[in-house]
Design an enzyme around this catalytic site. Sequence first.
Site: not given
Ligand code: ASP
Length: 321
Positions: A71-72, A100, A121, A149
């Site tokens: 999703r993100t 590396k 991320r 997050h």
């Molecule tokens: N998608 C959310 C996160 O990246 C929640 C999860 O992974 O549980 O933190």
Amino acid sequence: MKVYKAQVLTYCLMRNFAGSDILSTKDLTREEIEFILSRAEEFLPVARKQKTLNLMEGVVLAALFYEPSTRTRLSFETAMLRLGGKVLNVIGLDNSSVKKGETLYDTGKMVDGYADVIAMRHPAVGSVKELADGAGIPVINGGDGTGEHPTQALLDALTMKLERGGIDGLKIALVGDLKNGRTVHSLAFLLSRFKVQLILVSPKQLGVPEEVKEFLHFSGIGFEETESLEDALKVADVVYMTRIQKERFADPAEYERLKDVFVLDRALMEKTGSKATVMHPLPRVGEINNDMDDLANAAYFRQAQNGIALRMALLALVLGR
Ligand code: ASP
């Protein structure tokens, strides 16, 4: 005159977001959060494909996702593409020079020359800040290990506003792995700017970190801790379910013991008489039964869609558009 004073005060409490990093919800004032949410609401028709807007022509987003994401990453990409911009991707640690041995600081310095904004991320707490220290362009934290997050918390707040008409006055149950769940940390920091009551529902060993509790105490937010989802359902206006974070467990047996500790299904909603709005950052891995999906107050898929408008708004703000 009164209105004028209020406007001046709001202006003082609100930074100019252009060029800013978004790393933690701890950094956001209530006025800034409300401003971001109202900008996100303006983007809803674009996010829902009812309107087109070419706001980002010539703009490039670098999406650096060193840890799994659906999703993100996709909603950041969709947000940029639908606004007429372009996206560069790095997916997984194996496909980058970080593997590396390049420092994140150096990666930040490099990507600075390729893109206009970065969404990132990474599995390590503090990693996004490290890259942001090297990059001169805005960096948005898309999740740093068990840390934070912030964009998820903002879309969660947007969902509460859309589903419940506002955030003040809500009794909100945060349920599941409150220790490792970064969305919970960011959401707790964000909610502490509002007049809410929190019910923290987790097994003892997965309770919310001390740092988060201290922040809640300091902000004067009332909260209680319990191990009973049933008790929380009887009183909560919003139930925010989270999965037990398998990848953060050193001992697989401990995960197996805890993974099904909370399961929300229709029978439990009926038994407790709960009319709560049900949310989840997703993915769900068993803690919300599929039989919940048809309930009018099951908001988790709408919540995920709200992420597009929210990320459109954040991109527009940090790029000064
Ligand atoms: N998608 C959310 C996160 O990246 C929640 C999860 O992974 O549980 O933190």
